[in-house]
Design a protein around this motif. Structure first.
Motif, PDB file in Angstrom:
ATOM      1  N   GLU A   8      -8.693  -4.898 -37.522  1.00 48.96           N
ATOM      2  CA  GLU A   8      -7.611  -4.002 -37.936  1.00 48.96           C
ATOM      3  C   GLU A   8      -7.255  -4.176 -39.404  1.00 48.96           C
ATOM      4  O   GLU A   8      -7.038  -3.201 -40.120  1.00 48.96           O
ATOM      5  N   GLU A  48      -8.779  -0.460 -41.353  1.00 53.96           N
ATOM      6  CA  GLU A  48      -7.767  -0.016 -42.320  1.00 53.96           C
ATOM      7  C   GLU A  48      -6.413   0.225 -41.676  1.00 53.96           C
ATOM      8  O   GLU A  48      -5.719   1.197 -41.981  1.00 53.96           O
ATOM      9  N   TYR A  50      -3.442   0.212 -38.395  1.00 57.06           N
ATOM     10  CA  TYR A  50      -3.188   0.952 -37.163  1.00 57.06           C
ATOM     11  C   TYR A  50      -2.219   2.098 -37.467  1.00 57.06           C
ATOM     12  O   TYR A  50      -1.261   1.893 -38.225  1.00 57.06           O
ATOM     13  N   SER A  52      -4.981   4.248 -37.754  1.00 53.16           N
ATOM     14  CA  SER A  52      -6.249   4.807 -38.248  1.00 53.16           C
ATOM     15  C   SER A  52      -7.446   4.092 -37.657  1.00 53.16           C
ATOM     16  O   SER A  52      -8.528   4.666 -37.539  1.00 53.16           O
ATOM     17  N   ASP A  55      -7.914   6.216 -34.561  1.00 52.72           N
ATOM     18  CA  ASP A  55      -8.110   7.640 -34.833  1.00 52.72           C
ATOM     19  C   ASP A  55      -9.417   7.937 -35.567  1.00 52.72           C
ATOM     20  O   ASP A  55     -10.039   8.979 -35.345  1.00 52.72           O
ATOM     21  N   ASN A  56      -9.825   7.033 -36.438  1.00 52.36           N
ATOM     22  CA  ASN A  56     -11.016   7.288 -37.244  1.00 52.36           C
ATOM     23  C   ASN A  56     -12.139   6.286 -36.987  1.00 52.36           C
ATOM     24  O   ASN A  56     -13.254   6.653 -36.611  1.00 52.36           O
ATOM     25  N   HIS A  57     -11.839   5.017 -37.175  1.00 51.74           N
ATOM     26  CA  HIS A  57     -12.909   4.023 -37.285  1.00 51.74           C
ATOM     27  C   HIS A  57     -13.502   3.577 -35.958  1.00 51.74           C
ATOM     28  O   HIS A  57     -14.681   3.243 -35.902  1.00 51.74           O
TER      29      HIS A  57
END
Length: 227
Positions: A8, A48, A50, A52, A55-57
């Motif tokens: 994270e 990067e 929380y 993200s 949602d992304n990685h």
């Protein structure tokens, strides 16, 4: 056997985990690119923060694991923060299920929730802990919760610190300062050497404290055994 490690934090975990893996995963090397792994390597990437990270990685990490077919485990490390460990695990699994995101066999997910944060784990070093500190604020912290006697993962936070993570980090900094050691998220060197790590391992193995750190150790030991 290869590991894909998604953490994270942007700073601390990216500095600490490679140093720890040097000791916990002897024979493994770090790959610079997810698609370049050969054998007995790990690829480390930051989510990067929380949320993200989810949602992304996480979606991208699973896609890379599936595309390459070279990873045995996806190790996902994140903070519990103000949730329980079980709530955070359920959130991750629900996110994957709702979006039909799956790891292709034989890859498996290893989900590690740092309870409450990685600084909570660092508080488990009893050799660094000074039982009669000079710092008045640290004395107050110890009176509130003695991390040398009780499991740091069970510690709450004092008023004025707003979150578990902020208080646990403040506690750690003052605990280390009593030993003339400094700590920051961008410079966590004091907690990365093998001696510091071994104290945490001993605490987890012998006391039953730091259960989420123990789960992380179990993942590393499993990976090392399969190398």
């Amino acid at each position: 056997m290869n590991l894909y490690v998604l953490v994270e934090g942007v700073r601390t975990e990216m500095l600490v985990y490679p140093r720890w893996f040097d000791h916990l995963l002897p024979g493994f090397t770090r790959a610079d690119n997810a698609y370049d792994v050969t054998d007995n390597q790990y690829f480390l990437f930051s989510g990067e923060g929380y949320p993200s990270m989810l949602d992304n990685h996480l979606r991208n990490a699973i896609a890379e694991v599936n595309d390459t077919g070279r990873y045995r485990y996806l190790l996902l490390c994140m903070d519990a923060e103000e949730q329980s460990v079980q709530e955070r695990k359920e959130e991750v699994l629900a996110f994957m299920a709702d979006r039909s995101i799956q790891l292709a066999p034989p890859a498996e997910l290893m989900l590690i929730i740092q309870n409450r944060c990685i600084e909570t784990w660092f508080l488990g070093n009893n050799k660094v802990f000074k039982r009669n500190p000079q710092d008045v604020e640290l004395q107050k912290f110890i009176h509130f919760f003695n991390v040398s006697k009780s499991d740091p993962e069970q510690m709450g936070y004092m008023s004025g610190y707003q979150t578990h993570a902020r208080f646990h980090e403040a506690y750690l900094k003052r605990m280390l300062a009593e030993r003339s050691l400094t700590y920051s998220k961008s410079n966590p060197r004091a907690v990365t050497d093998s001696a510091y790590l071994n104290e945490l391992i001993t605490r987890a193995d012998e006391s039953g404290h730091l259960p989420t750190f123990a789960a992380f150790l179990a993942c590393c030991r499993k990976a090392q055994a399969e190398r």
